[in-house]
Write an enzyme that holds these catalytic residues in place. Sequence first.
Site, PDB file in Angstrom:
ATOM      1  NE  ARG A 184      28.002  21.965  26.819  1.00  0.00           N
ATOM      2  CZ  ARG A 184      27.491  23.125  26.406  1.00  0.00           C
ATOM      3  NH1 ARG A 184      27.402  24.148  27.224  1.00  0.00           N
ATOM      4  NH2 ARG A 184      27.058  23.262  25.156  1.00  0.00           N
ATOM      5  CE1 TYR A 243      45.064  14.318  44.993  1.00  0.00           C
ATOM      6  CE2 TYR A 243      44.365  16.030  43.475  1.00  0.00           C
ATOM      7  CZ  TYR A 243      44.651  14.707  43.741  1.00  0.00           C
ATOM      8  OH  TYR A 243      44.531  13.779  42.748  1.00  0.00           O
ATOM      9  CG  ASP A 298      39.808  19.444  48.798  1.00  0.00           C
ATOM     10  OD1 ASP A 298      39.000  18.584  49.199  1.00  0.00           O
ATOM     11  OD2 ASP A 298      40.611  19.238  47.864  1.00  0.00           O
ATOM     12  CE  LYS A 345      40.253  10.820  45.367  1.00  0.00           C
ATOM     13  NZ  LYS A 345      40.928  12.083  45.635  1.00  0.00           N
TER      14      LYS A 345
HETATM   15  C1  LIG Z   1      41.483  13.121  45.008  1.00  0.00           C
HETATM   16  C2  LIG Z   1      41.465  14.491  45.537  1.00  0.00           C
HETATM   17  C3  LIG Z   1      41.220  15.585  44.700  1.00  0.00           C
HETATM   18  C4  LIG Z   1      41.047  15.437  43.182  1.00  0.00           C
HETATM   19  O1  LIG Z   1      39.910  14.710  42.869  1.00  0.00           O
HETATM   20  P1  LIG Z   1      39.754  13.846  41.506  1.00  0.00           P
HETATM   21  O2  LIG Z   1      38.357  13.348  41.624  1.00  0.00           O
HETATM   22  O3  LIG Z   1      40.807  12.774  41.551  1.00  0.00           O
HETATM   23  O4  LIG Z   1      39.972  14.781  40.384  1.00  0.00           O
HETATM   24  C5  LIG Z   1      41.189  16.849  45.257  1.00  0.00           C
HETATM   25  N1  LIG Z   1      41.385  17.031  46.577  1.00  0.00           N
HETATM   26  C6  LIG Z   1      41.631  16.002  47.419  1.00  0.00           C
HETATM   27  C7  LIG Z   1      41.845  16.281  48.864  1.00  0.00           C
HETATM   28  C8  LIG Z   1      41.677  14.693  46.933  1.00  0.00           C
HETATM   29  O5  LIG Z   1      41.923  13.689  47.771  1.00  0.00           O
END
Ligand SMILES: *Cc1c(COP(=O)(O)O)cnc(C)c1O
Length: 383
Positions: free
Chosen positions: A58, A110, A182, A207
């Site tokens: 962890r 998001y 982000d 992603k």
């Molecule tokens: C998908 C996404 C998230 C969240 O990510 P997860 O891996 O699905 O928890 C946050 N910000 C953006 C811009 C995203 O496309």
Amino acid sequence: MTTPPEDAMPRLNPETIAARASHHVDPTTGAIGAPIQPSTTFERDADGGYSRGHVYARIGNPNREQLEGVLASLEGGDACAAFSSGSAATAAVFQSLSAGDHVVVPADCYHGTANLLRDVFARWGLDATFVDATEPEQVRAAIKSNTRLVWVETPSNPMLKITDIAATAAIAHEAGALCVCDNTWATPILQRPLDLGADLVVHSTTKYLGGHSDVLGGAVVAGEGSKAFQRIREIQGEYGAVPSAFDCWLVLRGIRTLHLRMRAHCDNAGKIARYLSGHPNVEAVHYPGLPAHPGHAIATEQMNGYGGMLSFQVSGGPEQAMQTAARLKLFTRATSLGGTESLIEHRASIEGPGTTTPDNLLRMSVGIENAEDLLEDLSQALG
Ligand SMILES: *Cc1c(COP(=O)(O)O)cnc(C)c1O
């Protein structure tokens, strides 16, 4: 003779860092692929110490440390904490604040980030103001005496709005607040927020970084000497929303082709955006690479390419949008983004009641297929 260590080399370019992610020559076997280390616990020294650097999974794991090192280098940062999802990474940033603090967030962020603030953190006393972040003056106007953080997400989801990172970071810093970006949609190949003044970068590695729609993950990256990051690191170990060794290995494997995939995503998305802009059954196309997009000039300045995401509004209404998506053969109707395959989604229906997304809008994650094949499929679906 074994290969000299790469850390002896001057700062490498992102393509080189990506292509060599997890490249590691095993001194005993000569294997050049990184092994996956599933052990949850590690042997202590006779004197009780941990001279080999690992205690418990962890707190740290060799695969996670490799991933964190690569993500920090790609962003031009100094440190990185990997999480089990992008949402866990986002949550860790908010968890590092205190009850009574205030954050400024783009209205077009998001929807999971907005949900976290409204459903979870509001109950723990974190106050959030949602603004149109494409106007830095609106961000400035939302600042309060207790503002500790300004969130940036650019290009935004699903309207592909562009925020000026440098201008927003300057406003945050004047107020003594952190600027957190982000960078999931752009990836460090197209945009490096730390170079533009952001203090922390958040990723959903689910992603483009993973890139193959088969692993969930997240990360927070920080620049040199970040105090805010120390708290994120503690939260990572204490809350334990950490990725498995295999998940880290998969993300690293994805990163090896990130630069090539991003180029292909950008090329295909640009062609599709231009095609859709001239189509009589399309009311609007949202893609920062189009000169008519309101954020085009800023995107050109702060990005090295306009990305693989776009959205468009189908003439008629929600039914016409749904029918268009249903007629497509190469675009799979699914949420998420950043994989090699093209996806399409009616956003308003996944965001649910209260969404401000237009109901005739389809969001596309343009894959790396042949552009002509994608255009032909769109042509038959749009009629
Ligand atoms: C998908 C996404 C998230 C969240 O990510 P997860 O891996 O699905 O928890 C946050 N910000 C953006 C811009 C995203 O496309």
